[in-house]
Design a protein around this motif. Sequence first.
Motif, PDB file in Angstrom:
ATOM      1  N   SER A 230      -4.043 -25.887  -6.565  1.00  0.00           N
ATOM      2  CA  SER A 230      -4.552 -24.607  -7.048  1.00  0.00           C
ATOM      3  C   SER A 230      -3.445 -23.869  -7.797  1.00  0.00           C
TER       4      SER A 230
ATOM      5  N   PHE B 221      -2.680 -20.913 -11.471  1.00  0.00           N
ATOM      6  CA  PHE B 221      -3.218 -20.014 -12.481  1.00  0.00           C
ATOM      7  C   PHE B 221      -3.742 -20.799 -13.689  1.00  0.00           C
ATOM      8  N   ASP B 222      -3.018 -21.838 -14.086  1.00  0.00           N
ATOM      9  CA  ASP B 222      -3.426 -22.612 -15.256  1.00  0.00           C
ATOM     10  C   ASP B 222      -2.906 -24.031 -15.109  1.00  0.00           C
ATOM     11  N   ASN B 223      -3.798 -24.975 -14.828  1.00  0.00           N
ATOM     12  CA  ASN B 223      -3.436 -26.379 -14.742  1.00  0.00           C
ATOM     13  C   ASN B 223      -3.830 -27.064 -16.046  1.00  0.00           C
ATOM     14  N   SER B 224      -2.930 -27.834 -16.610  1.00  0.00           N
ATOM     15  CA  SER B 224      -3.242 -28.554 -17.835  1.00  0.00           C
ATOM     16  C   SER B 224      -2.460 -29.855 -17.869  1.00  0.00           C
TER      17      SER B 224
ATOM     18  N   GLN C 122      -5.818 -31.201 -22.146  1.00  0.00           N
ATOM     19  CA  GLN C 122      -6.894 -30.489 -21.450  1.00  0.00           C
ATOM     20  C   GLN C 122      -6.292 -29.357 -20.627  1.00  0.00           C
ATOM     21  N   SER C 123      -6.804 -28.164 -20.789  1.00  0.00           N
ATOM     22  CA  SER C 123      -6.336 -27.009 -20.025  1.00  0.00           C
ATOM     23  C   SER C 123      -7.399 -26.588 -19.026  1.00  0.00           C
ATOM     24  N   ASN C 124      -7.030 -25.667 -18.144  1.00  0.00           N
ATOM     25  CA  ASN C 124      -7.936 -25.147 -17.112  1.00  0.00           C
ATOM     26  C   ASN C 124      -8.575 -26.270 -16.293  1.00  0.00           C
TER      27      ASN C 124
ATOM     28  N   PRO D 188      -9.679 -27.994 -13.054  1.00  0.00           N
ATOM     29  CA  PRO D 188      -9.973 -27.537 -11.685  1.00  0.00           C
ATOM     30  C   PRO D 188      -9.127 -28.290 -10.667  1.00  0.00           C
TER      31      PRO D 188
ATOM     32  N   GLN E 171       1.753 -26.530 -14.792  1.00  0.00           N
ATOM     33  CA  GLN E 171       1.089 -25.554 -13.935  1.00  0.00           C
ATOM     34  C   GLN E 171       1.883 -24.256 -13.936  1.00  0.00           C
TER      35      GLN E 171
END
Length: 287
Positions: A102, A104-107, A143-145, A147, A172
Motif C-alpha cells: 500500500s 500513495f503512488d505505485n508504478s 503503468q501508474s496507480n 493497486p 513507490q
Amino acid sequence: MLPEEIEFVKPIFTFIKNPKNMESLKLLFLLPVFLFLIISPGAVASSNWELTPQNPVVGDTMEIKGTGFEGDTAKVLVSFEKDVEVQDGEYEYLLEDVVIPSGFDNSFTVKAVGADDLNVRAKLLLWLTRSAEAKDGTATVSQSNVPPGTYKIRIDGKASGSSVKLKITAMQEIEVDSDGSFSYEYNTKSIPAGGFEVNVEGTTKQIELQPSESLSSETNSSEQNSSEGEVGEITAKIKEEIDNGNISSEENILAESFQNLKSQKIWIAGILAVLILFVVYLKRKKS
C-alpha cells in the motif's frame, strides 16, 4: 563683489581602483550571503538512508530507513536488469509473487532492449496486458496507480536477436514523518540474484543480492517429497490388489507400466494409477 568662479573637480575613488581593495569589497558583499546560508535551517539539514540487511539474500525482506527528509513523501525506486534468451524469435520472463504494498503512488516501468515489441501481463484476479512496439530497438511499458496486492507478472514479446535485456523499475511514494524520517520494506522474492539499484530521492546505492540455494532446494524438495509420497501410497495400494488377485493380466501390464513411469513422469504415473484403481473398483462393483 562677484563670487569667485567655482571649479568642479572630478572625484577619484582610489580605494575602489586599487585591486586589493576591490577584492576586499567583494568579500564584504558576499559575507551576508555566507552568513544566511550557514544560519538557514535548510542548509543544515541533510537527508540520508540505509538498508538492512547489508548483504540480502533472495527472499529477504529489506528495510530501508531514512532521516532528514523534507516534505510529506519520499520516492523509492527499486530496479534490476535481466538478460532473457530468445527462442524461435520470442522471449519470455516470469515473475512470481510480486508484492505491491500500500502506498500513495505505485508504478512500474519495463524496458526491453533488443526487442521488436513488449507485452507486460499482470494477474491479480484476472490477466491484464499492456503492450508496446519497439522504437530504435527499445520497447517501454509503464503503468501508474497500481493497486496493492500480490501479482504474477509475465513479460514476453518478439525479438530478432539472440537475447533481450529487460530493465524493470518499481516506484513507490512513501510517507515521511513530521521529524523527516521514514521506514520502508521491500520483499526481494521476485528479484533475481545479482546486482540491483535502490534510489531514494535521487540518492542511488548498488546492492548485490545473493542467491538463496537453500530456499529453492527446500521448495523443490518439499514438492517432490509430497508428490512421491502420494504416488508411493498409490503404488502400495496397487501391489496389494495384485497380491489379492484382484487385477487381471491386462491390468497387471498397466501396473508394471506405472512402476516404470513412476520415477520419470510422476504426473503421468498418477493418472495411470488412478485409472488402474478405477478399473478395480468397477470390477468389485459388478461382482
